[in-house]
Design an enzyme around this catalytic site. Structure first.
Site, PDB file in Angstrom:
ATOM      1  N   GLY A 207      37.906 -15.509   1.638  1.00 17.33           N
ATOM      2  CA  GLY A 207      37.524 -14.988   2.896  1.00 17.33           C
ATOM      3  C   GLY A 207      38.524 -14.392   3.912  1.00 17.33           C
ATOM      4  O   GLY A 207      38.276 -13.891   4.685  1.00 17.33           O
ATOM      5  N   CYS A 208      39.721 -14.516   3.398  1.00 17.98           N
ATOM      6  CA  CYS A 208      40.918 -13.916   4.366  1.00 17.98           C
ATOM      7  C   CYS A 208      41.451 -12.905   3.595  1.00 17.98           C
ATOM      8  O   CYS A 208      42.112 -12.783   2.597  1.00 17.98           O
ATOM      9  CB  CYS A 208      41.915 -15.167   4.634  1.00 17.98           C
ATOM     10  N   ILE A 209      41.566 -11.708   4.541  1.00 16.40           N
ATOM     11  CA  ILE A 209      42.047 -10.528   3.886  1.00 16.40           C
ATOM     12  C   ILE A 209      43.035 -10.077   4.799  1.00 16.40           C
ATOM     13  O   ILE A 209      42.745  -9.947   6.284  1.00 16.40           O
ATOM     14  CB  ILE A 209      40.844  -9.379   3.759  1.00 16.40           C
TER      15      ILE A 209
END
Lengths: 105, 422
Positions: A103-105
């Site tokens: 979910g983290c970019i």
């Protein structure tokens, strides 16, 4: 120790210990992974989160983030950290036999 | 017949889509309306420089309306909700705006109130966010008088706009404090919920090396649960404490508030579930999303909105013509990372290919080096402000820079898939 599948084969995991094939997962495998990561017994609250993670992943193709878990799983963030110390989303995903949440970019 | 295109949001994404659509349909059958609640277009990359006295806050804000081509209508109003089943946007003043195609370009909003204590005691005194003009100005004042103690830079959780910005803030703070001769008396700590400096492994290792070189302490897996401004400390969900004298905070982000009031439009964080390659929303076939408003697994950044523009405009045209959509967006992102001392680093990546060393935009030729500090990258970052106002917002392609990530050599397969889905 690598957990074994229902048919006695070693489960395929990546370098960080996440199952590479979520179809190989069984509840027993989940329990073994939990023990390896310091959670002796999975309570109903643990299972609520693990099953939510797995259902969401299988339905949408993405594992929920910690913020989404806090809003949707029925377990508040504070408790998530008590149930799954350090990184709840990561650890619950590992136990649920799904890939690391990205979910983290 | 004439089609009504309604674009919610007059920021980077909404503006470039409106102008690109208008340019390809001069005087023709599209009635394009951009809706935004105010007429202040902020050049957001400029915010990072304000706390260090490197940018004049008045210069980075311009009129939204003035960035739109003639023939594009601008409506200053707050959106109450979108009813996709009725193809209608309801404004807060009670007006109904019907559409044939809707583009959600309403960006990401800051949600400082979602973190316990963040906006309590100390807010705008010892606790600031530089993600707003006022916050960045407040931080400038606080930094001017900051001579000793601990400066903590904290990103509460992903996703955030410009995921490299907290690192850039650390690098520039190191430069700024050195220049003022007080660096030895100030400890800089970067606290992040991630397990490394950045989200992508190779770039993360490079950036962690830079942090160490500049004596910036990296505190990983720190998920802020509470801010205690009186005691001057951050408390993580797993009850670790981190003391600060000055806190530069990047609060939680969510979608625009109307998304939450529009059934079926957004996810639990208010972002729009969007097809990764066509940019069509899952809410309805005639609703698209672009830029920070989407839930796409790529960076929330202006470069991404720019690269998405081409796909989005083509797909709006195809939808209106009754054709299948193109699956041409590959998650391409391109970010300059200021590292202080008039140098910057450049990263270039997409959904499938992580940032790697090399040259940009021409493989092997450049001129800009990737994942490597250089003065040329810094100059390019500064030049980008002009390009932003004059070319990017006008929805023009930038010479030599393709919307899709370019392959960098035989070892790396080009992962962009160009295809048509019916």
């Amino acid at each position: 120790m690598t957990p074994l599948t229902a048919t006695g084969e070693p489960v395929a995991v990546d370098a960080e210990g996440f199952l590479t094939d979520s179809a190989q997962w069984t509840e027993q495998i989940g329990e073994e992974i939990a023990r390896e990561n310091g959670i002796e017994t999975l309570t109903d609250r643990h299972w609520q989160v693990v099953k939510f993670m797995r259902t969401t992943y299988l339905g949408t193709g993405a594992a929920p983030s910690i913020r989404s878990l806090g809003k949707l799983s029925g377990v508040p963030i504070k408790e998530l950290y008590q149930l799954f110390p350090k990184g709840p989303a990561k650890l619950a995903a590992k136990i649920a036999g799904i890939p690391k949440p990205r979910g983290c970019i | 017949m004439s089609y009504r295109i309604v674009i919610l949001g007059g920021g980077t994404a909404g503006t470039l889509v409106a102008n690109r659509l208008r340019r390809s349909h001069v005087g023709s059958e599209l009635a394009i309306t951009v809706v935004d609640q105010d007429d202040r277009h902020v050049y957001q990359p400029g915010l990072l420089f304000v706390p260090f006295g490197l940018a004049d806050p008045r210069r980075i804000v311009r009129s939204r309306r003035a960035q739109l081509r003639g023939g594009v209508a601008f409506r200053q109003a707050e959106v109450e909700r979108v009813a996709t089943a009725e193809n209608t946007v309801y404004l807060s003043d009670g007006t109904e705006v019907p559409y044939d195609v809707l583009v959600v370009a309403s960006g990401a909003s800051l949600l400082p109130d979602e973190t316990e204590g963040l906006t309590g005691p100390g807010w705008n005194e010892s606790i600031f966010t530089y993600y707003t003009v006022d916050g960045a100005l407040g931080l400038r004042g606080a930094l001017e008088g900051f001579n000793r103690g601990r400066l903590v830079v904290n990103m509460v959780d992903m996703p955030i706009k410009c995921p490299v910005a907290p690192l850039e803030f650390c690098f520039l703070a190191d430069w700024y404090l050195r220049k003022r001769g007080v660096r030895d008396d100030v400890e800089i700590v970067y606290a992040t919920p991630l397990d490394g400096a950045f989200t992508k492994p190779v770039a993360s290792a490079h950036l962690a090396g830079l942090l160490a070189e500049k004596r910036i302490v990296l505190e990983t897996e720190f998920a802020t649960g509470q801010v205690d401004g009186e005691a001057g400390q951050l408390v993580s969900w797993d009850e670790r404490e981190l003391a600060f004298d000055l806190l530069a905070c990047i609060p939680l982000h969510g979608g625009a508030s109307f998304v939450g009031r529009s059934p079926g439009l957004g996810d639990e964080l208010g972002f729009i579930p969007t097809d990764h390659a066509t940019l069509q929303s899952q809410a309805a076939p005639n609703v698209f999303a672009i830029g920070d408003a989407t839930n796409l697994p790529t960076s929330k950044a202006g470069s991404v909105a720019h690269f998405e523009g081409e796909t989005l405009v083509e797909n709006i045209e195809r939808l209106l013509a009754g054709q299948g959509l193109v699956s041409s967006f590959d998650g391409h992102a391109n970010c300059f990372i200021e590292t202080g001392f008039h140098k910057a680093l450049l990263i270039d990546f997409n959904y499938a290919v992580e940032p790697l060393p090399g040259r940009f935009p021409e493989p092997r030729i450049g001129p800009l080096p990737l994942l490597k500090e250089s003065r040329l990258n810094h100059v390019a970052k500064l030049a980008f402000e002009w390009i932003y106002w004059h070319m990017l917002l006008d929805g023009r392609d930038l010479p030599g820079i393709s919307a899709q990530l370019r392959p960098r050599g035989p070892r790396r397969a080009h992962n962009a898939t160009q295809g048509v889905t019916e």
